[in-house]
Design a protein around this motif. Sequence first.
Motif, PDB file in Angstrom:
ATOM      1  N   THR A 194     -38.905  40.920  48.988  1.00  0.00           N
ATOM      2  CA  THR A 194     -39.995  40.943  48.022  1.00  0.00           C
ATOM      3  C   THR A 194     -40.693  39.594  47.942  1.00  0.00           C
ATOM      4  OG1 THR A 194     -38.834  42.625  46.763  1.00  0.00           O
ATOM      5  CG2 THR A 194     -40.497  41.371  45.583  1.00  0.00           C
ATOM      6  N   PRO A 195     -42.014  39.585  48.088  1.00  0.00           N
ATOM      7  CA  PRO A 195     -42.737  38.313  47.964  1.00  0.00           C
ATOM      8  C   PRO A 195     -42.666  37.783  46.534  1.00  0.00           C
ATOM      9  CG  PRO A 195     -44.285  40.145  48.089  1.00  0.00           C
ATOM     10  CD  PRO A 195     -42.908  40.712  48.311  1.00  0.00           C
ATOM     11  N   TYR A 196     -42.555  36.465  46.413  1.00  0.00           N
ATOM     12  CA  TYR A 196     -42.576  35.869  45.078  1.00  0.00           C
ATOM     13  C   TYR A 196     -43.601  34.746  45.026  1.00  0.00           C
ATOM     14  CZ  TYR A 196     -39.361  32.190  46.798  1.00  0.00           C
ATOM     15  OH  TYR A 196     -38.777  31.154  47.482  1.00  0.00           O
ATOM     16  N   TYR A 197     -44.091  34.505  43.793  1.00  0.00           N
ATOM     17  CA  TYR A 197     -45.223  33.623  43.574  1.00  0.00           C
ATOM     18  C   TYR A 197     -44.937  32.670  42.417  1.00  0.00           C
ATOM     19  CZ  TYR A 197     -47.389  37.396  46.242  1.00  0.00           C
ATOM     20  OH  TYR A 197     -47.670  38.324  47.203  1.00  0.00           O
ATOM     21  N   LEU A 198     -45.603  31.513  42.431  1.00  0.00           N
ATOM     22  CA  LEU A 198     -45.470  30.536  41.356  1.00  0.00           C
ATOM     23  C   LEU A 198     -46.161  31.037  40.090  1.00  0.00           C
ATOM     24  CD1 LEU A 198     -44.456  27.772  40.512  1.00  0.00           C
ATOM     25  CD2 LEU A 198     -46.582  26.792  41.354  1.00  0.00           C
ATOM     26  N   LYS A 199     -47.256  31.787  40.249  1.00  0.00           N
ATOM     27  CA  LYS A 199     -47.964  32.400  39.133  1.00  0.00           C
ATOM     28  C   LYS A 199     -48.542  33.730  39.606  1.00  0.00           C
ATOM     29  CE  LYS A 199     -52.215  29.842  40.042  1.00  0.00           C
ATOM     30  NZ  LYS A 199     -53.251  28.997  39.489  1.00  0.00           N
ATOM     31  N   THR A 200     -48.949  34.566  38.677  1.00  0.00           N
ATOM     32  CA  THR A 200     -49.520  35.846  39.055  1.00  0.00           C
ATOM     33  C   THR A 200     -50.772  35.630  39.886  1.00  0.00           C
ATOM     34  OG1 THR A 200     -50.792  35.993  37.016  1.00  0.00           O
ATOM     35  CG2 THR A 200     -48.625  37.003  37.005  1.00  0.00           C
ATOM     36  N   ASN A 201     -50.896  36.401  40.937  1.00  0.00           N
ATOM     37  CA  ASN A 201     -52.030  36.307  41.873  1.00  0.00           C
ATOM     38  C   ASN A 201     -52.165  34.923  42.501  1.00  0.00           C
ATOM     39  OD1 ASN A 201     -52.916  39.009  41.467  1.00  0.00           O
ATOM     40  ND2 ASN A 201     -53.851  38.374  39.544  1.00  0.00           N
ATOM     41  N   GLY A 202     -51.091  34.151  42.475  1.00  0.00           N
ATOM     42  CA  GLY A 202     -51.120  32.807  43.037  1.00  0.00           C
ATOM     43  C   GLY A 202     -50.706  32.790  44.498  1.00  0.00           C
ATOM     44  N   LYS A 203     -50.339  31.615  44.971  1.00  0.00           N
ATOM     45  CA  LYS A 203     -49.927  31.430  46.353  1.00  0.00           C
ATOM     46  C   LYS A 203     -48.509  31.980  46.549  1.00  0.00           C
ATOM     47  CE  LYS A 203     -48.990  27.875  49.744  1.00  0.00           C
ATOM     48  NZ  LYS A 203     -48.799  26.453  49.994  1.00  0.00           N
ATOM     49  N   LYS A 204     -48.340  32.719  47.616  1.00  0.00           N
ATOM     50  CA  LYS A 204     -47.025  33.269  47.953  1.00  0.00           C
ATOM     51  C   LYS A 204     -46.091  32.124  48.347  1.00  0.00           C
ATOM     52  CE  LYS A 204     -44.770  36.311  51.243  1.00  0.00           C
ATOM     53  NZ  LYS A 204     -44.950  37.190  52.395  1.00  0.00           N
ATOM     54  N   LEU A 205     -44.908  32.088  47.723  1.00  0.00           N
ATOM     55  CA  LEU A 205     -43.945  31.020  47.995  1.00  0.00           C
ATOM     56  C   LEU A 205     -42.909  31.411  49.037  1.00  0.00           C
ATOM     57  CD1 LEU A 205     -43.294  29.821  44.347  1.00  0.00           C
ATOM     58  CD2 LEU A 205     -44.801  28.804  46.052  1.00  0.00           C
ATOM     59  N   GLY A 206     -42.686  32.698  49.187  1.00  0.00           N
ATOM     60  CA  GLY A 206     -41.671  33.173  50.120  1.00  0.00           C
ATOM     61  C   GLY A 206     -41.314  34.613  49.813  1.00  0.00           C
ATOM     62  N   ALA A 207     -40.144  35.026  50.300  1.00  0.00           N
ATOM     63  CA  ALA A 207     -39.682  36.393  50.048  1.00  0.00           C
ATOM     64  C   ALA A 207     -38.235  36.363  49.561  1.00  0.00           C
ATOM     65  CB  ALA A 207     -39.800  37.246  51.295  1.00  0.00           C
ATOM     66  N   ILE A 208     -37.959  37.144  48.552  1.00  0.00           N
ATOM     67  CA  ILE A 208     -36.597  37.279  48.032  1.00  0.00           C
ATOM     68  C   ILE A 208     -35.907  38.357  48.863  1.00  0.00           C
ATOM     69  CG2 ILE A 208     -35.180  37.833  46.015  1.00  0.00           C
ATOM     70  CD1 ILE A 208     -37.713  37.254  44.306  1.00  0.00           C
ATOM     71  N   PRO A 209     -34.751  38.056  49.454  1.00  0.00           N
ATOM     72  CA  PRO A 209     -34.060  39.091  50.230  1.00  0.00           C
ATOM     73  C   PRO A 209     -33.546  40.211  49.322  1.00  0.00           C
ATOM     74  CG  PRO A 209     -32.736  37.085  50.133  1.00  0.00           C
ATOM     75  CD  PRO A 209     -34.039  36.786  49.458  1.00  0.00           C
ATOM     76  N   ASP A 210     -33.561  41.437  49.832  1.00  0.00           N
ATOM     77  CA  ASP A 210     -33.097  42.570  49.031  1.00  0.00           C
ATOM     78  C   ASP A 210     -31.581  42.605  48.901  1.00  0.00           C
ATOM     79  OD1 ASP A 210     -32.864  43.170  51.735  1.00  0.00           O
ATOM     80  OD2 ASP A 210     -33.095  45.314  51.425  1.00  0.00           O
ATOM     81  N   GLY A 211     -30.878  41.912  49.773  1.00  0.00           N
ATOM     82  CA  GLY A 211     -29.425  41.874  49.695  1.00  0.00           C
ATOM     83  C   GLY A 211     -28.868  40.963  50.768  1.00  0.00           C
ATOM     84  N   PHE A 212     -27.547  40.906  50.812  1.00  0.00           N
ATOM     85  CA  PHE A 212     -26.872  40.010  51.731  1.00  0.00           C
ATOM     86  C   PHE A 212     -25.691  40.725  52.374  1.00  0.00           C
ATOM     87  CE2 PHE A 212     -28.775  37.687  48.261  1.00  0.00           C
ATOM     88  CZ  PHE A 212     -29.541  36.751  48.926  1.00  0.00           C
ATOM     89  N   THR A 213     -25.421  40.410  53.626  1.00  0.00           N
ATOM     90  CA  THR A 213     -24.263  40.953  54.329  1.00  0.00           C
ATOM     91  C   THR A 213     -23.337  39.783  54.632  1.00  0.00           C
ATOM     92  OG1 THR A 213     -25.667  42.645  55.297  1.00  0.00           O
ATOM     93  CG2 THR A 213     -23.512  42.305  56.313  1.00  0.00           C
TER      94      THR A 213
END
Length: 185
Positions: free
Chosen positions: A47-66
């Motif tokens: 999931t992409p995450y942002y510093l503020k709404t409609n702001g610059k994309k900071l990265g992606a949160i992984p959905d899980g870990f193995t």
Amino acid sequence: MKKSLILLFAVILSFTVFQTVFQIEGSAAKTKNSPRKNYTIFINQPTPYYLKTNGKKLGAIPDGFTNKKGVYTPNVLKVTCYVNTKWAKVHFSKTLNGKKSTAYIPTKYIRANTFSLDYGITKSTKTALKTGITTKSKTIKTIPHGTRVSIMKVRTQGMKTFYYVTYYKNGKSYKGYITEKSIQL
């Protein structure tokens, strides 16, 4: 000596019963409201995450870990608040680099459950909790957006799906139906 022990035992027993009854009555009176923030959520894809709404994309949160043994663990996030129907502020502690972060994510990625159907999150700004599964059914309560409700059962009629849920407000529980389009699972 025996009378003293019996009397002591009776006093301890009565105190224990009194304390238990008081705790039960006290907990019933303190029914919490259905949460609108600070509850656990999941994501089903990076999931992409942002510093503020409609702001610059900071990265992606992984959905899980193995892990090294091949065991998959879903990533757990916490909703801090909903900004609106499209954005939520979340806290997540598991990232690829191990940092704890607070950021904004689009609500379309949020899931209330991983492998169960225990909870749902209202998607509409005002979700109608109804007595039945028709649009003509009486509205019991209006539930605000982003509220987590307990799902009791699922009911279908034709091509439509309805969820029988429990909603808590001001120490009271309300049970009724909400439509599939009004709930995020």
